[in-house]
Design an enzyme around this catalytic site. Structure first.
Site, PDB file in Angstrom:
ATOM      1  N   ILE A   1       8.961   5.000  -6.547  1.00  0.00           N
ATOM      2  CA  ILE A   1       8.616   5.671  -7.772  1.00  0.00           C
ATOM      3  C   ILE A   1       7.707   6.993  -7.484  1.00  0.00           C
ATOM      4  CG2 ILE A   1       7.349   5.377  -9.835  1.00  0.00           C
ATOM      5  CD1 ILE A   1       7.758   2.182  -9.897  1.00  0.00           C
TER       6      ILE A   1
ATOM      7  N   TYR B   1      -0.099 -10.842  -5.989  1.00  0.00           N
ATOM      8  CA  TYR B   1       0.184  -9.628  -6.647  1.00  0.00           C
ATOM      9  C   TYR B   1      -0.227  -9.467  -8.139  1.00  0.00           C
ATOM     10  CZ  TYR B   1       3.392  -5.726  -8.215  1.00  0.00           C
ATOM     11  OH  TYR B   1       3.852  -4.585  -8.610  1.00  0.00           O
TER      12      TYR B   1
ATOM     13  N   LYS C   1      -2.892  -6.590  -9.666  1.00  0.00           N
ATOM     14  CA  LYS C   1      -2.399  -5.827 -10.929  1.00  0.00           C
ATOM     15  C   LYS C   1      -3.480  -6.014 -12.355  1.00  0.00           C
ATOM     16  CE  LYS C   1       0.367  -3.546  -8.764  1.00  0.00           C
ATOM     17  NZ  LYS C   1       0.340  -2.205  -8.461  1.00  0.00           N
TER      18      LYS C   1
ATOM     19  N   THR D   1      13.471  -0.444  -6.328  1.00  0.00           N
ATOM     20  CA  THR D   1      12.837   0.096  -5.226  1.00  0.00           C
ATOM     21  C   THR D   1      12.831  -0.999  -4.154  1.00  0.00           C
ATOM     22  OG1 THR D   1      10.626  -0.338  -5.769  1.00  0.00           O
ATOM     23  CG2 THR D   1      11.397   1.777  -6.707  1.00  0.00           C
TER      24      THR D   1
HETATM   25  P1  NAP Z   1       7.935   1.061  -3.045  1.00  0.00           P
HETATM   26  O1  NAP Z   1       9.102   1.981  -3.090  1.00  0.00           O
HETATM   27  O2  NAP Z   1       7.953  -0.120  -2.228  1.00  0.00           O
HETATM   28  O3  NAP Z   1       6.758   2.129  -2.709  1.00  0.00           O
HETATM   29  C1  NAP Z   1       5.604   1.783  -2.214  1.00  0.00           C
HETATM   30  C2  NAP Z   1       4.646   2.943  -1.573  1.00  0.00           C
HETATM   31  O4  NAP Z   1       3.467   2.543  -1.453  1.00  0.00           O
HETATM   32  C3  NAP Z   1       5.463   3.540  -0.590  1.00  0.00           C
HETATM   33  O5  NAP Z   1       5.215   4.883  -0.746  1.00  0.00           O
HETATM   34  C4  NAP Z   1       4.343   3.090   0.560  1.00  0.00           C
HETATM   35  O6  NAP Z   1       4.330   3.917   1.719  1.00  0.00           O
HETATM   36  C5  NAP Z   1       3.105   2.827  -0.203  1.00  0.00           C
HETATM   37  N1  NAP Z   1       2.126   2.021   0.612  1.00  0.00           N
HETATM   38  C6  NAP Z   1       2.307   0.640   0.554  1.00  0.00           C
HETATM   39  N2  NAP Z   1       1.086   0.276   1.287  1.00  0.00           N
HETATM   40  C7  NAP Z   1       0.293   1.438   1.814  1.00  0.00           C
HETATM   41  C8  NAP Z   1      -0.602   1.602   2.208  1.00  0.00           C
HETATM   42  N3  NAP Z   1      -1.244   0.449   2.892  1.00  0.00           N
HETATM   43  N4  NAP Z   1      -1.224   2.722   2.645  1.00  0.00           N
HETATM   44  C9  NAP Z   1      -0.594   3.804   1.706  1.00  0.00           C
HETATM   45  N5  NAP Z   1       0.503   3.644   1.239  1.00  0.00           N
HETATM   46  C10 NAP Z   1       1.067   2.397   1.208  1.00  0.00           C
HETATM   47  O7  NAP Z   1       7.443   0.665  -4.450  1.00  0.00           O
HETATM   48  P2  NAP Z   1       7.455   1.296  -5.601  1.00  0.00           P
HETATM   49  O8  NAP Z   1       8.340   0.382  -6.631  1.00  0.00           O
HETATM   50  O9  NAP Z   1       7.508   2.805  -5.857  1.00  0.00           O
HETATM   51  O10 NAP Z   1       6.012   0.882  -6.200  1.00  0.00           O
HETATM   52  C11 NAP Z   1       5.036   1.950  -6.765  1.00  0.00           C
HETATM   53  C12 NAP Z   1       3.915   1.231  -7.534  1.00  0.00           C
HETATM   54  O11 NAP Z   1       4.433   0.660  -8.756  1.00  0.00           O
HETATM   55  C13 NAP Z   1       3.197   0.199  -6.960  1.00  0.00           C
HETATM   56  O12 NAP Z   1       2.054   0.118  -7.235  1.00  0.00           O
HETATM   57  C14 NAP Z   1       3.953  -1.145  -7.511  1.00  0.00           C
HETATM   58  O13 NAP Z   1       3.046  -2.014  -7.626  1.00  0.00           O
HETATM   59  C15 NAP Z   1       4.162  -0.596  -8.939  1.00  0.00           C
HETATM   60  N6  NAP Z   1       5.191  -1.259  -9.930  1.00  0.00           N
HETATM   61  C16 NAP Z   1       6.398  -1.130  -9.513  1.00  0.00           C
HETATM   62  C17 NAP Z   1       7.304  -1.823 -10.246  1.00  0.00           C
HETATM   63  C18 NAP Z   1       8.873  -1.774  -9.724  1.00  0.00           C
HETATM   64  O14 NAP Z   1       9.604  -2.542 -10.393  1.00  0.00           O
HETATM   65  N7  NAP Z   1       9.143  -1.256  -8.733  1.00  0.00           N
HETATM   66  C19 NAP Z   1       7.218  -2.609 -11.201  1.00  0.00           C
HETATM   67  C20 NAP Z   1       5.739  -2.597 -11.781  1.00  0.00           C
HETATM   68  C21 NAP Z   1       4.652  -1.962 -10.739  1.00  0.00           C
HETATM   69  P3  NAP Z   1       4.939   3.405   2.898  1.00  0.00           P
HETATM   70  O15 NAP Z   1       6.381   3.831   3.267  1.00  0.00           O
HETATM   71  O16 NAP Z   1       4.037   3.682   4.056  1.00  0.00           O
HETATM   72  O17 NAP Z   1       5.038   1.858   3.116  1.00  0.00           O
END
Ligand code: NAP
Length: 355
Positions: free
Chosen positions: A79, A233, A237, A270
């Site tokens: 995202i 988790y 949140k 993702t």
């Molecule tokens: P994603 O594709 O797994 O991306 C996660 C991002 O967080 C990556 O850029 C990752 O970087 C970074 N990250 C993780 N640990 C880190 C750390 N210790 N320091 C710096 N960066 C770190 O997940 P996403 O779906 O885009 O999630 C983005 C946000 O949306 C999250 O907060 C998640 O909880 C929230 N969310 C997502 C969903 C969904 O369905 N996908 C639903 C509800 C909420 P690296 O590449 O270095 O790991």
């Protein structure tokens, strides 16, 4: 006979749905784990229906804002990458806090023509789960910029096995919540410097609909006694929402031109699901989950949309208000958790930028 066959098929389908949407690849081992799984499944179904129902509302209008500086955690994939793309399309200066700045720049470069873009991209090293790294990152931002217009606390992990960070905190709590709580504290003076009457600086916390089943375990915040990834988790949140709500109360009391909102981006296809059983059914995710581009819309809406100017403390989902945990409606519960977080980090005056 036909009736029995129908029931067998129905039960088989339910079982398959359960097996392929579990939060972990393992099987639940206790009633507590089963209960957590059922609650996730329920929220998952409701979330998918909500995303489909409000698809038409899930929009953001981009407009040029060349003088604005946005800071985002993560942003190299998922995202976050699509959030960065949109902010650059608004001609902003975008500072990404990422674990690997070189590959992050390449990831953005693959979808945005950085030579032609009027937006400016800066990639800085940040491990948001490490408090020293958060401090160093904030320091570099403060040295370079006298103001920050937007802070998007996006980075996150989900359903990871138990692990303590170098600071001794459970990894979901540290990465999804505590690192961002500290970063916001350190950058608040710069956000206050950016906000003006009618044009607030904004903090956007990317939470999740699973806040609804979250519980803050004050007695065992790391889950040492009973760890289950889904519980860790949802706790992290919910933490983001409680903190958002109390911070907005503090900002309102001092009449500051900063607003803080919290967002559920939808259920998005993702790599966040890497630890869950859904990895076995990629087609299902492709068909029913939002794309990362759609997942980025409400986050960017919360960051720039003029219609929510002055409406800090709101929980947004699919371009509008969404349902959130009843505890977050109780100011005393939000304050209790906020103070608990300040005590953990030994912060005496939240928002003064000192640590
Ligand atoms: P994603 O594709 O797994 O991306 C996660 C991002 O967080 C990556 O850029 C990752 O970087 C970074 N990250 C993780 N640990 C880190 C750390 N210790 N320091 C710096 N960066 C770190 O997940 P996403 O779906 O885009 O999630 C983005 C946000 O949306 C999250 O907060 C998640 O909880 C929230 N969310 C997502 C969903 C969904 O369905 N996908 C639903 C509800 C909420 P690296 O590449 O270095 O790991």
């Amino acid at each position: 006979m036909l009736f029995a066959l129908f029931w067998l098929l129905f039960v088989g389908l339910l079982l398959c749905a359960f097996l392929f949407s579990k939060t972990t690849k393992e099987f639940p081992k206790s009633w507590f784990e089963w209960k957590t799984e059922f609650r996730y499944q329920y929220l998952g179904i409701v979330g998918l229906i909500h995303d489909a129902h409000y698809a038409a509302r899930d929009r953001v209008a981009l407009y040029k804002q060349p003088d604005r500086i946005a800071v985002i955690t993560g942003g190299n994939r998922g995202i976050g990458l699509r959030i960065v793309e949109k902010l650059l399309a608004c001609d902003m200066t975008v500072v990404m806090g990422v674990r690997d700045p070189t590959s992050a720049e390449a990831a953005v470069g693959a979808i945005v023509d950085l030579k032609e873009s009027k937006g400016k991209l800066i990639c800085e090293q940040l491990d948001v789960g490490d408090l020293k790294s958060v401090q160093a990152f904030a320091q570099r931002i403060k040295e370079r910029y006298t103001k920050v217009d937007l802070l998007l606390n996006n980075a996150g992990i989900m359903f990871a096995p138990f692990k303590l960070t170098a600071d001794g905190y459970e990894s979901h709590f540290a990465t999804n919540y505590l690192g961002h709580f500290l970063l916001s504290h350190l950058l608040l003076p710069r956000l206050k410097a950016a906000g003006k009457p009618g044009k607030n600086a904004r903090i956007v916390n990317v939470s999740s609909c699973v806040n609804l089943i979250g519980r803050i375990n004050y007695k065992d915040i790391n889950g040492n006694q009973q760890y289950y990834p889904g519980t860790a988790y949802s706790q992290s949140k919910l933490a983001q929402i409680l903190y958002t709500r109390h911070l907005q109360t503090l900002l309102d009391a001092e009449k500051s031109h900063v607003q803080v909102n919290v967002v559920h981006p939808g259920i998005v296809d993702t790599d966040l699901f890497e630890h869950s059983a859904t990895t076995s059914v990629p087609m299902f995710k492709k068909l029913f989950f939002k794309t990362p581009e759609r997942g980025s819309r409400t986050v960017v809406f919360a960051a720039i949309d003029p219609s929510i100017e002055g409406q800090g403390g709101t929980y947004l989902s699919n371009g509008g208000k969404g349902p959130f945990h009843p505890d977050a409606r109780k100011p005393e519960k939000c304050e209790k958790f906020f103070k608990f977080s300040c005590e953990l980090l030994k912060i005496k005056q939240y928002g003064n930028g000192e640590y």
